[in-house]
Design a protein around this motif. Sequence first.
Motif, PDB file in Angstrom:
ATOM      1  N   GLY B  84       0.828  -1.211   0.000  1.00  0.00           N
ATOM      2  CA  GLY B  84       0.000   0.000   0.000  1.00  0.00           C
ATOM      3  C   GLY B  84       0.856   1.252   0.000  1.00  0.00           C
ATOM      4  N   TYR B  85       0.258   2.342   0.391  1.00  0.00           N
ATOM      5  CA  TYR B  85       0.972   3.624   0.385  1.00  0.00           C
ATOM      6  C   TYR B  85       0.342   4.559   1.410  1.00  0.00           C
ATOM      7  CZ  TYR B  85      -3.151   5.167  -2.162  1.00  0.00           C
ATOM      8  OH  TYR B  85      -4.453   5.433  -2.503  1.00  0.00           O
ATOM      9  N   LEU B  86       1.063   5.633   1.694  1.00  0.00           N
ATOM     10  CA  LEU B  86       0.494   6.712   2.490  1.00  0.00           C
ATOM     11  C   LEU B  86       0.688   7.999   1.711  1.00  0.00           C
ATOM     12  CD1 LEU B  86       0.527   7.477   6.195  1.00  0.00           C
ATOM     13  CD2 LEU B  86       1.629   9.164   4.743  1.00  0.00           C
ATOM     14  N   SER B  87      -0.367   8.789   1.591  1.00  0.00           N
ATOM     15  CA  SER B  87      -0.212  10.061   0.890  1.00  0.00           C
ATOM     16  C   SER B  87      -0.803  11.190   1.718  1.00  0.00           C
ATOM     17  CB  SER B  87      -0.885   9.999  -0.482  1.00  0.00           C
ATOM     18  OG  SER B  87      -2.277  10.088  -0.338  1.00  0.00           O
ATOM     19  N   ILE B  88      -0.195  12.357   1.573  1.00  0.00           N
ATOM     20  CA  ILE B  88      -0.691  13.543   2.273  1.00  0.00           C
ATOM     21  C   ILE B  88      -0.877  14.652   1.247  1.00  0.00           C
ATOM     22  CG2 ILE B  88      -0.155  15.335   3.972  1.00  0.00           C
ATOM     23  CD1 ILE B  88       1.428  13.317   5.543  1.00  0.00           C
ATOM     24  N   THR B  89      -2.075  15.208   1.208  1.00  0.00           N
ATOM     25  CA  THR B  89      -2.347  16.363   0.358  1.00  0.00           C
ATOM     26  C   THR B  89      -2.609  17.538   1.281  1.00  0.00           C
ATOM     27  OG1 THR B  89      -3.525  14.798  -1.046  1.00  0.00           O
ATOM     28  CG2 THR B  89      -3.711  17.119  -1.623  1.00  0.00           C
ATOM     29  N   SER B  90      -1.811  18.570   1.148  1.00  0.00           N
ATOM     30  CA  SER B  90      -1.967  19.681   2.078  1.00  0.00           C
ATOM     31  C   SER B  90      -1.429  20.968   1.482  1.00  0.00           C
ATOM     32  CB  SER B  90      -1.211  19.374   3.379  1.00  0.00           C
ATOM     33  OG  SER B  90      -1.516  20.326   4.365  1.00  0.00           O
ATOM     34  N   ALA B  91      -1.949  22.096   1.907  1.00  0.00           N
ATOM     35  CA  ALA B  91      -1.412  23.396   1.553  1.00  0.00           C
ATOM     36  C   ALA B  91      -1.792  24.352   2.676  1.00  0.00           C
ATOM     37  CB  ALA B  91      -1.989  23.877   0.224  1.00  0.00           C
ATOM     38  N   PRO B  92      -0.922  25.321   2.957  1.00  0.00           N
ATOM     39  CA  PRO B  92      -1.235  26.264   4.038  1.00  0.00           C
ATOM     40  C   PRO B  92      -2.600  26.919   3.806  1.00  0.00           C
ATOM     41  CG  PRO B  92       1.022  26.555   3.307  1.00  0.00           C
ATOM     42  CD  PRO B  92       0.380  25.595   2.345  1.00  0.00           C
ATOM     43  N   GLY B  93      -3.446  26.884   4.820  1.00  0.00           N
ATOM     44  CA  GLY B  93      -4.771  27.488   4.735  1.00  0.00           C
ATOM     45  C   GLY B  93      -5.814  26.632   4.043  1.00  0.00           C
ATOM     46  N   ARG B  94      -5.400  25.474   3.526  1.00  0.00           N
ATOM     47  CA  ARG B  94      -6.333  24.662   2.752  1.00  0.00           C
ATOM     48  C   ARG B  94      -6.633  23.297   3.385  1.00  0.00           C
ATOM     49  NH1 ARG B  94      -5.125  25.829  -2.830  1.00  0.00           N
ATOM     50  NH2 ARG B  94      -6.544  24.131  -3.383  1.00  0.00           N
ATOM     51  N   GLY B  95      -6.185  23.096   4.599  1.00  0.00           N
ATOM     52  CA  GLY B  95      -6.462  21.824   5.259  1.00  0.00           C
ATOM     53  C   GLY B  95      -5.545  20.712   4.800  1.00  0.00           C
ATOM     54  N   THR B  96      -5.746  19.554   5.381  1.00  0.00           N
ATOM     55  CA  THR B  96      -4.889  18.394   5.095  1.00  0.00           C
ATOM     56  C   THR B  96      -5.746  17.154   4.899  1.00  0.00           C
ATOM     57  OG1 THR B  96      -3.088  19.314   6.432  1.00  0.00           O
ATOM     58  CG2 THR B  96      -3.042  16.929   6.043  1.00  0.00           C
ATOM     59  N   THR B  97      -5.375  16.356   3.890  1.00  0.00           N
ATOM     60  CA  THR B  97      -5.991  15.044   3.728  1.00  0.00           C
ATOM     61  C   THR B  97      -4.895  13.999   3.763  1.00  0.00           C
ATOM     62  OG1 THR B  97      -7.773  15.934   2.368  1.00  0.00           O
ATOM     63  CG2 THR B  97      -7.394  13.568   2.230  1.00  0.00           C
ATOM     64  N   LEU B  98      -5.034  13.067   4.688  1.00  0.00           N
ATOM     65  CA  LEU B  98      -4.077  11.969   4.769  1.00  0.00           C
ATOM     66  C   LEU B  98      -4.807  10.683   4.415  1.00  0.00           C
ATOM     67  CD1 LEU B  98      -1.412  11.205   7.414  1.00  0.00           C
ATOM     68  CD2 LEU B  98      -3.117   9.458   6.878  1.00  0.00           C
ATOM     69  N   GLU B  99      -4.165   9.895   3.575  1.00  0.00           N
ATOM     70  CA  GLU B  99      -4.786   8.654   3.137  1.00  0.00           C
ATOM     71  C   GLU B  99      -3.766   7.527   3.246  1.00  0.00           C
ATOM     72  OE1 GLU B  99      -6.174   9.000  -0.898  1.00  0.00           O
ATOM     73  OE2 GLU B  99      -6.440   6.836  -1.086  1.00  0.00           O
TER      74      GLU B  99
END
Lengths: 123, 183
Positions: B84-99
């Motif tokens: 599998g994998y772990l990914s993080i989508t994030s940007a300052p002021g835009r929240g974070t999604t971790l999967e």
Amino acid sequence: MPAVKSLDELKKLKEEALAKRQAKTTSGNIQITVAMGTCGIAAGARETMRAVLDEIEANNLSGVVVKQTGCIGMCEMEPIVQVETGDSPKVTYGKVNSDRAKQIMKDHVMGGKAVPELVVPNA
Amino acid sequence: MRELALHLLDIAENSVAAGAKRIEIGVDEDAKNDRLRICVKDDGRGMDEEMVARVVDPFVTSRTTRKVGLGIPLLKAAAESCNGYLSITSAPGRGTTLEAAFQRSHIDRMPLGDVSGTLYTLIVAWPDIRWILRYRANGSTFEFDSAPIKQELGDIPLTEPSVLAFIRESLDEGVASLQKEIV
């Protein structure tokens, strides 16, 4: 799609809670804090929290405030639970598994007497 | 950590620390494609690229500015050891999604564990945050949203004994009825 409990049921609970609040004042400012940093969670803090909440439910304790905090720098003593009652100073308990949490709820929160053998000294 | 649900609790605590007001926890069990995916999506302050790199691998950069923990690297290692994998989508002021995704049948895949207990703990301990659970299993979905409950209760605390029972039972029943459908 599994059934979800109805909000009507919740409405009834709310009315009962309001009636109870008028009937008597609450148990006098009790605050319980469970540490939930990565260290606490890995040591079993979720089950500790569950035991605290189960005791509140089983003994019908109104007005108890339950909070969380992060790592407080004593990872080896996790799960850590802190109890504050009224104006008494905060008592910090260490290595609180579910059974110990239940004991703290019975003796300290309900009985008003701290459990010295579980207290973390100098915390 | 012995359960993915404990990792979810740990990751969600990061979202709380990031000042999130709305946190969505997703679990997706797909037996047909042999995948298990968990995610935490928040509207907190977010992170820049450098910070994301640091939380994923705290040992490659010298840590001088902020402390970072080991929760995310441990989850990443667990996912990668199960195809599998772990990914993080994030940007300052835009929240974070971790999967994090896993091969569901992998011998080393950690059990999902007590998702209901994780949500219960989070909802009661952080009542000012809107918690959403979206649990999918082979096409069925159980959704739980703390907002209508809090709206209905007004200033009655969630730690009122009868309210605790309501929340606990709602979560337990919803999760259990969905898990009955999973082979």
